[in-house]
Enzyme design. Structure first.
Site, PDB file in Angstrom:
ATOM      1  CE  LYS A  46      66.196  92.625  56.136  1.00 32.42           C
ATOM      2  NZ  LYS A  46      64.754  91.650  55.881  1.00 32.42           N
ATOM      3  CB  SER A  47      67.755  90.664  51.187  1.00 28.65           C
ATOM      4  OG  SER A  47      67.816  89.351  51.569  1.00 28.65           O
ATOM      5  N   GLY A  73      59.492  93.655  54.625  1.00 34.11           N
ATOM      6  CA  GLY A  73      59.510  94.529  53.416  1.00 34.11           C
ATOM      7  C   GLY A  73      61.043  94.915  52.840  1.00 34.11           C
ATOM      8  CB  CYS A 129      61.575  88.172  49.925  1.00 37.70           C
ATOM      9  SG  CYS A 129      60.255  89.066  50.698  1.00 37.70           S
ATOM     10  CE  LYS A 164      67.008  82.029  52.862  1.00 36.18           C
ATOM     11  NZ  LYS A 164      67.357  82.764  53.906  1.00 36.18           N
ATOM     12  N   GLY A 243      64.251  76.512  60.728  1.00 38.58           N
ATOM     13  CA  GLY A 243      63.977  75.878  61.852  1.00 38.58           C
ATOM     14  C   GLY A 243      65.182  75.106  62.599  1.00 38.58           C
ATOM     15  N   GLY A 264      68.749  81.131  61.903  1.00 36.18           N
ATOM     16  CA  GLY A 264      68.098  82.491  61.809  1.00 36.18           C
ATOM     17  C   GLY A 264      67.303  82.777  63.188  1.00 36.18           C
TER      18      GLY A 264
HETATM   19  C1  SIN Z   1      61.945  90.993  54.541  1.00 33.15           C
HETATM   20  O1  SIN Z   1      62.714  91.764  54.588  1.00 33.15           O
HETATM   21  O2  SIN Z   1      60.390  91.181  54.786  1.00 33.15           O
HETATM   22  C2  SIN Z   1      62.192  89.335  54.659  1.00 33.15           C
HETATM   23  C3  SIN Z   1      63.036  88.824  53.479  1.00 33.15           C
HETATM   24  C4  SIN Z   1      62.838  87.742  52.985  1.00 33.15           C
HETATM   25  O3  SIN Z   1      62.114  87.037  53.398  1.00 33.15           O
HETATM   26  O4  SIN Z   1      63.530  87.286  52.136  1.00 33.15           O
END
Ligand code: SIN
Length: 304
Positions: A46-47, A73, A129, A164, A243, A264
């Site tokens: 996850k980021s 978020g 994002c 990305k 997708g 994903g």
């Molecule tokens: C998120 O954490 O809201 C999504 C992150 C992303 O779309 O890169």
């Protein structure tokens, strides 16, 4: 699995051309390890940012026709707190890529340094994002800002850097070219498409943040087009994302120019078994079509 599937991207050796996409099951070392054991050729966290972030209030995720709409978020414990998860993730046997985000090139540089020291095999820069202010696509919609971030990270770490990209731009190739010029090793196309849902009973936007990002089969044709366009313009590997649910989707991305695909949303619907079915399907396709290596099909549609 056969040697036909083995590939190499920016110096990373992958047993097959599939990856766990950032944002799903990427919050702990053990879930990343499970994805690798299920057959992912590489896994992405996850980021992570420099500081912990709570993210938005619920609802943050809703199922819509042909996909998922999310606005989490960027919740995460902070890259420093994630360091100990990496050694666990690595036990899965696949390269571990740490996704990072920041609010400035300095943030990205610092987060990249921590991630690299933690043992990341590569970094993926989230400049895409679609709904958090002052980061993500607010950076990724500007070729100058993308170049600044990539240059900063490349000046600090000696690891492959994936960038990305967001589809929410007029010309994705302009952004990809800026990233390549600044030293990117790989382009990932694409992050989610900015989108929204409204509940007709309550008359309210469904997500607490109102606007989110759409993923899943609904965005696949957009992602295929982006990969196709980026592949024509850059001389570094492109990774397809958006997708991928079946082996046919994965092959379609590779024919468009992707050297590998990220998975994903399909995991949310099908579970981790989706890796095995996609990988086996690609392998049978290669055998039936008399290809000796998966690398032979990358970009084949550009002959026409
Ligand atoms: C998120 O954490 O809201 C999504 C992150 C992303 O779309 O890169």
């Amino acid at each position: 699995m056969s040697n036909r599937l083995v590939t190499e991207i920016a110096g990373l050796k992958l047993a097959n051309p599939t990856m766990l996409a950032a944002g799903i099951l990427g919050m702990s070392g053990s879930s990343l390890k499970r994805a690798a054991e299920a057959g992912a050729g590489a896994v992405i966290t996850k980021s992570l940012g420099l500081k912990p972030r709570i993210g938005y209030s619920n609802p943050t995720l809703v199922q819509v026709d042909c996909g998922l709409l999310n606005a989490m978020g960027l919740p995460n414990p902070g890259v420093h707190h994630f360091v100990e998860e990496i050694s666990e993730a690595k036990k899965g046997g696949a390269p571990v890529i740490i996704s990072i985000y920041g609010f400035s090139s300095e943030d990205f540089g610092e987060a990249a340094k921590v991630a690299a020291e933690a043992g990341a095999d590569a970094l993926e820069l989230n400049v895409s994002c679609p709904h958090v202010e002052k980061t993500g696509s607010e950076i990724g919609q500007s070729p100058q800002l993308v170049a600044e971030v990539v240059e900063k990270v490349k000046s600090i770490v000696n690891k492959p850097v994936f960038v990305k990209l967001t589809p929410n731009v007029t010309d994705i190739t302009e952004i990809a070219e800026a990233a390549v010029k600044a030293g990117a090793d790989t382009i990932t196309a694409i992050n989610t498409v900015r989108a929204m849902a409204i509940n007709v009973e309550t008359t309210r936007p469904v997500l607490a943040n109102k606007v989110g990002g759409l993923s899943g089969p609904a965005i696949k044709p957009i992602a295929i087009r982006c990969v196709y366009e980026v592949y024509r313009k850059v001389n570094i590997p492109v990774i397809g994302c958006g997708g991928v649910t079946t082996w046919q989707d994965a092959v379609e991305f590779m024919l468009a120019g992707a050297s590998a695909v990220q998975i994903g949303t399909a995991i949310a619907f099908e579970g981790l078994g989706v890796f095995k079915s996609i990988v086996e399907g690609i392998d049978s396709y290669l055998e039936n079509m008399n290809f000796e290596s998966v690398k032979e099909i990358v970009g084949l549609s550009h002959r026409y």
